[in-house]
Design a protein around this motif. Structure first.
Motif, PDB file in Angstrom:
ATOM      1  N   THR A  49       0.738  -1.181   0.081  1.00 50.44           N
ATOM      2  CA  THR A  49       0.035   0.089  -0.163  1.00 50.44           C
ATOM      3  C   THR A  49       0.808   1.264   0.081  1.00 50.44           C
ATOM      4  O   THR A  49       0.387   2.232  -0.704  1.00 50.44           O
ATOM      5  N   ALA A  50       1.936   1.196   0.805  1.00 48.73           N
ATOM      6  CA  ALA A  50       2.850   2.196   0.751  1.00 48.73           C
ATOM      7  C   ALA A  50       3.393   2.772  -0.491  1.00 48.73           C
ATOM      8  O   ALA A  50       3.595   3.757  -1.112  1.00 48.73           O
ATOM      9  N   VAL A  51       3.981   1.616  -1.316  1.00 48.60           N
ATOM     10  CA  VAL A  51       4.399   1.687  -2.411  1.00 48.60           C
ATOM     11  C   VAL A  51       3.456   2.108  -3.485  1.00 48.60           C
ATOM     12  O   VAL A  51       3.868   3.236  -4.450  1.00 48.60           O
ATOM     13  N   ALA A  52       2.456   1.547  -3.440  1.00 47.07           N
ATOM     14  CA  ALA A  52       1.363   2.093  -4.365  1.00 47.07           C
ATOM     15  C   ALA A  52       0.767   3.326  -4.209  1.00 47.07           C
ATOM     16  O   ALA A  52       0.046   3.850  -5.270  1.00 47.07           O
ATOM     17  N   ALA A  53       1.002   3.849  -3.282  1.00 50.36           N
ATOM     18  CA  ALA A  53       0.175   5.273  -2.871  1.00 50.36           C
ATOM     19  C   ALA A  53       1.122   6.238  -3.469  1.00 50.36           C
ATOM     20  O   ALA A  53       0.754   7.621  -3.452  1.00 50.36           O
ATOM     21  N   VAL A  54       2.140   6.255  -4.066  1.00 49.92           N
ATOM     22  CA  VAL A  54       3.166   7.284  -4.594  1.00 49.92           C
ATOM     23  C   VAL A  54       3.431   7.082  -6.095  1.00 49.92           C
ATOM     24  O   VAL A  54       3.359   5.948  -6.645  1.00 49.92           O
ATOM     25  N   PRO A  55       3.912   8.162  -6.903  1.00 46.53           N
ATOM     26  CA  PRO A  55       4.336   7.694  -8.192  1.00 46.53           C
ATOM     27  C   PRO A  55       5.349   6.694  -8.249  1.00 46.53           C
ATOM     28  O   PRO A  55       6.113   6.714  -7.314  1.00 46.53           O
ATOM     29  N   HIS A  56       5.648   6.073  -9.540  1.00 48.92           N
ATOM     30  CA  HIS A  56       6.549   5.024  -9.599  1.00 48.92           C
ATOM     31  C   HIS A  56       7.773   5.507  -9.250  1.00 48.92           C
ATOM     32  O   HIS A  56       8.705   4.593  -8.687  1.00 48.92           O
ATOM     33  N   HIS A  57       8.431   6.660  -9.553  1.00 48.95           N
ATOM     34  CA  HIS A  57       9.695   7.116  -9.204  1.00 48.95           C
ATOM     35  C   HIS A  57       9.998   7.254  -7.867  1.00 48.95           C
ATOM     36  O   HIS A  57      11.272   7.578  -7.537  1.00 48.95           O
TER      37      HIS A  57
END
Length: 218
Positions: A49-57
């Motif tokens: 969830t933490a990774v998916a909540a921000v842009p890819h970079h």
């Protein structure tokens, strides 16, 4: 999934509050199994969830921040709960000593030793014939501290479950966005249709121009 895992954690922690020195291993085991299952439902989805909540970079930064907060909680949580356990155990020790029949100067010495060096320091004392009663009182005091820690941890888990359910709830699309999506699905992308028509027009014109020539006899 995260909220469900936190609820399992809270339930298992609350179920441990009725443990005592006579509790069987089987009664402890199922509580620990539920606790581990809840932790499994929280740990991996939390990182995702933490990774998916921000842009890819920014995914690396989000993953690092999540690990940092996890490590801080893993270090700070046991320290705070351990302090609560010791404080509660020492506070309840005089009452358990009195219930065990240990009173007078010996009870004061035991309590003073526990306050200065912790419950473990009492094990090094020469308790004489009252050793059994004192150790029983120490065990009951330790259980009181453990129950307090379990209640506090369960309350924090329930609070986290509520926050996760509110903050991680999927966002609803607006009416304009939903209508635009439905229109695109039904009629296709207007711009793409126009581009396809534009690219097809020269080909059709060329075929039309060549059609009379092909009809003339050789």
């Amino acid at each position: 999934m995260i909220s469900g895992g936190l609820l399992l954690i809270a339930g298992s922690l609350l179920a441990m509050t009725n443990l005592d020195a006579d509790t069987s291993y089987g009664s402890i085991a199922w509580r620990l199994i539920v606790l581990g299952f809840g932790l499994g439902l929280v740990t991996t989805p939390m990182t995702a969830t933490a990774v998916a909540a921000v842009p890819h970079h920014l995914a690396g930064m989000a993953s690092a921040a999540n690990n940092a907060f996890r490590q801080v909680g893993g270090a700070l949580g046991p320290a705070v709960l351990g302090a609560l356990l010791s404080t509660r155990a020492v506070h309840s020790l005089p009452g358990h000593l009195a219930d065990a029949g240990v009173t007078g100067s010996q009870a004061h010495i035991v309590v003073a030793t526990a306050k200065e060096g912790g419950l473990g320091a009492v094990a090094g004392m020469n308790l004489g014939s009252t050793a059994h009663q004192v150790y029983g009182a120490l065990g009951d005091s330790l259980l009181d501290g453990m129950r307090l820690c379990l209640v506090v941890a369960a309350a924090l888990a329930l609070t986290a479950a509520v926050c996760a359910d509110v903050l991680l709830r999927p966002k609803q699309r607006t009416g304009t966005g939903a209508a635009r999506t439905a229109d695109t699905t039904q009629h296709g992308n207007p711009a793409s249709s126009a581009d396809r028509a534009q690219h097809r027009t020269p080909v059709a014109s060329a075929e039309t121009a060549q059609a009379p020539g092909t009809a003339e006899p050789s």
